[in-house]
Design a protein around this motif. Structure first.
Motif, short mmCIF file in Angstrom:
data_model
loop_
_atom_site.label_atom_id
_atom_site.label_comp_id
_atom_site.label_asym_id
_atom_site.label_seq_id
_atom_site.Cartn_x
_atom_site.Cartn_y
_atom_site.Cartn_z
N PHE A 1 -15.10 19.22 11.61
CA PHE A 1 -15.09 19.97 12.86
C PHE A 1 -15.87 19.22 13.93
O PHE A 1 -16.99 18.79 13.69
CB PHE A 1 -15.70 21.37 12.68
CG PHE A 1 -15.88 22.11 13.97
CD1 PHE A 1 -14.78 22.67 14.61
CD2 PHE A 1 -17.13 22.23 14.56
CE1 PHE A 1 -14.93 23.34 15.82
CE2 PHE A 1 -17.29 22.90 15.76
CZ PHE A 1 -16.19 23.45 16.39
N MET A 2 -15.25 19.09 15.11
CA MET A 2 -15.93 18.49 16.25
C MET A 2 -15.88 19.50 17.39
O MET A 2 -14.79 19.93 17.78
CB MET A 2 -15.24 17.19 16.67
CG MET A 2 -15.29 16.10 15.60
SD MET A 2 -14.20 14.70 15.97
CE MET A 2 -14.94 14.07 17.46
N ALA A 3 -17.02 19.89 17.91
CA ALA A 3 -17.06 20.87 19.00
C ALA A 3 -16.45 20.31 20.27
O ALA A 3 -15.90 21.04 21.08
CB ALA A 3 -18.49 21.32 19.27
N HIS A 4 -16.52 18.98 20.45
CA HIS A 4 -15.95 18.36 21.64
C HIS A 4 -15.64 16.90 21.36
O HIS A 4 -16.40 16.22 20.69
CB HIS A 4 -16.92 18.44 22.83
CG HIS A 4 -16.43 17.69 24.03
ND1 HIS A 4 -15.43 18.16 24.83
CD2 HIS A 4 -16.78 16.47 24.51
CE1 HIS A 4 -15.19 17.27 25.79
NE2 HIS A 4 -15.99 16.25 25.62
N THR A 5 -14.51 16.46 21.88
CA THR A 5 -14.21 15.03 21.86
C THR A 5 -13.39 14.71 23.10
O THR A 5 -12.61 15.54 23.57
CB THR A 5 -13.43 14.61 20.60
OG1 THR A 5 -13.11 13.21 20.70
CG2 THR A 5 -12.13 15.38 20.45
N ASP A 6 -13.57 13.51 23.64
CA ASP A 6 -12.75 13.09 24.78
C ASP A 6 -11.78 11.99 24.37
O ASP A 6 -11.28 11.24 25.20
CB ASP A 6 -13.62 12.66 25.96
CG ASP A 6 -14.57 11.53 25.61
OD1 ASP A 6 -14.49 11.01 24.48
OD2 ASP A 6 -15.41 11.18 26.45
N SER A 7 -11.48 11.94 23.06
CA SER A 7 -10.55 10.94 22.54
C SER A 7 -9.12 11.24 23.00
O SER A 7 -8.58 12.30 22.70
CB SER A 7 -10.60 10.92 21.01
OG SER A 7 -9.47 10.24 20.49
N SER A 8 -8.52 10.30 23.70
CA SER A 8 -7.13 10.49 24.15
C SER A 8 -6.17 10.45 22.96
O SER A 8 -5.13 11.10 22.97
CB SER A 8 -6.75 9.46 25.21
OG SER A 8 -6.97 8.16 24.73
N ASP A 9 -6.50 9.70 21.91
CA ASP A 9 -5.65 9.66 20.71
C ASP A 9 -5.60 11.02 20.03
O ASP A 9 -4.53 11.49 19.63
CB ASP A 9 -6.15 8.61 19.72
CG ASP A 9 -5.95 7.18 20.21
OD1 ASP A 9 -5.08 6.98 21.10
OD2 ASP A 9 -6.64 6.27 19.71
N ILE A 10 -6.76 11.65 19.88
CA ILE A 10 -6.81 12.97 19.26
C ILE A 10 -6.06 13.99 20.12
O ILE A 10 -5.31 14.82 19.61
CB ILE A 10 -8.27 13.41 19.01
CG1 ILE A 10 -8.89 12.55 17.90
CG2 ILE A 10 -8.35 14.90 18.66
CD1 ILE A 10 -10.36 12.78 17.66
N PHE A 11 -6.23 13.90 21.43
CA PHE A 11 -5.53 14.82 22.33
C PHE A 11 -4.01 14.65 22.21
O PHE A 11 -3.27 15.62 22.12
CB PHE A 11 -6.00 14.61 23.76
CG PHE A 11 -5.39 15.59 24.73
CD1 PHE A 11 -5.72 16.93 24.68
CD2 PHE A 11 -4.48 15.17 25.68
CE1 PHE A 11 -5.16 17.85 25.56
CE2 PHE A 11 -3.91 16.07 26.57
CZ PHE A 11 -4.26 17.42 26.51
N ARG A 12 -3.55 13.39 22.20
CA ARG A 12 -2.10 13.13 22.07
C ARG A 12 -1.56 13.66 20.75
O ARG A 12 -0.46 14.22 20.69
CB ARG A 12 -1.81 11.63 22.22
CG ARG A 12 -1.74 11.17 23.67
CD ARG A 12 -1.13 9.79 23.80
NE ARG A 12 -1.95 8.76 23.17
CZ ARG A 12 -2.92 8.10 23.79
NH1 ARG A 12 -3.19 8.34 25.06
NH2 ARG A 12 -3.62 7.20 23.15
N GLN A 13 -2.34 13.50 19.67
CA GLN A 13 -1.91 14.02 18.37
C GLN A 13 -1.81 15.54 18.39
O GLN A 13 -0.87 16.12 17.86
CB GLN A 13 -2.89 13.57 17.27
CG GLN A 13 -2.49 14.03 15.87
CD GLN A 13 -1.17 13.42 15.41
OE1 GLN A 13 -1.01 12.21 15.35
NE2 GLN A 13 -0.21 14.27 15.09
N LEU A 14 -2.78 16.19 19.03
CA LEU A 14 -2.76 17.65 19.15
C LEU A 14 -1.51 18.12 19.90
O LEU A 14 -0.82 19.06 19.47
CB LEU A 14 -4.02 18.13 19.87
CG LEU A 14 -4.12 19.64 20.14
CD1 LEU A 14 -4.20 20.42 18.84
CD2 LEU A 14 -5.33 19.93 21.01
N ILE A 15 -1.19 17.44 21.01
CA ILE A 15 0.01 17.78 21.78
C ILE A 15 1.26 17.58 20.92
O ILE A 15 2.18 18.41 20.92
CB ILE A 15 0.10 16.94 23.08
CG1 ILE A 15 -1.09 17.24 24.00
CG2 ILE A 15 1.43 17.18 23.80
CD1 ILE A 15 -1.18 18.67 24.47
#
Length: 203
Positions: free
Chosen positions: A172-186
């Motif tokens: 669990f990460m309360a916050h990340t600004d990783s664009s890779d993680i964001f793209r995977q979530l989308i």
């Protein structure tokens, strides 16, 4: 009442909006942040901000997207889970006068704050929105859920164990600004929309 493209709001107006949103708990959702409206306006040319003024001071805001025939929808459309007029406590507005002042004939909403009395007669349905109250921390939240005879926390732990068995470790990460993680979530969310037969709102 007047409406402006976001680029025409003054620094004082942006500041008043930000202050109002951060001070009043009913506007705690990120959808009420001025930054959300700026992000939508960066990719759409139909975004406007309705401003309610008293004695020359901005005391209320309603971000929206102007559609054809003078109809407005919430800023962000179906991606906006909460919307309404952000106004200082005690500020009253008249629905008809506000729409006229913004050059609109209708406001087509779907997740309007139910306690805003000016909209009450226009409600089709009122429902409680789900939320997690983590103000006292997760352990207090889990304890409160157990007291309420809810099995959602144990079920979530079971699902986590299953995920770890079948896929791998969970962290669990309360916050990340990783664009890779964001793209995977989308990507996962788009797959979920398609599997459920819903419109892919990200498209």
């Amino acid at each position: 009442y007047r409406s402006l493209p976001p680029r025409e709001l003054t620094v004082a107006q942006w500041s008043a909006w930000s202050s109002l949103q951060s001070r009043l708990p009913e506007f705690g959702s990120p959808y009420f942040r001025p930054e959300f409206t700026r992000c939508v306006a960066a990719v759409r040319d139909d975004v406007e901000v309705g401003v309610i003024e008293q004695s020359g001071e901005a005391v209320g805001f309603l971000p929206f997207q102007r559609c054809s025939m003078g109809v407005a929808v919430p800023c962000g459309g179906r991606l906006s889970d909460f919307h309404g007029v952000l106004a200082e406590p005690g500020v009253e507005w008249n629905m008809d006068a506000m729409l006229r002042g913004f050059g609109l004939i209708a406001w087509d909403f779907h997740h309007q704050l139910a306690d805003q009395k000016a909209f009450e007669s226009f409600h089709d349905e009122v429902a409680i929105s789900p939320y997690l109250d983590l103000s006292q921390g997760f352990d207090a939240y889990a304890k409160e859920r157990r007291k309420a005879d809810s099995d959602e926390v144990p079920q979530t732990h079971r699902k986590q164990r299953k995920l770890e068995r079948e896929v791998g470790p969970v962290r669990f990460m309360a916050h990340t600004d990783s664009s890779d993680i964001f793209r995977q979530l989308i990507k996962w969310k788009e797959q979920q929309y398609e599997a459920s037969g819903f419109t892919n709102v990200f498209s």
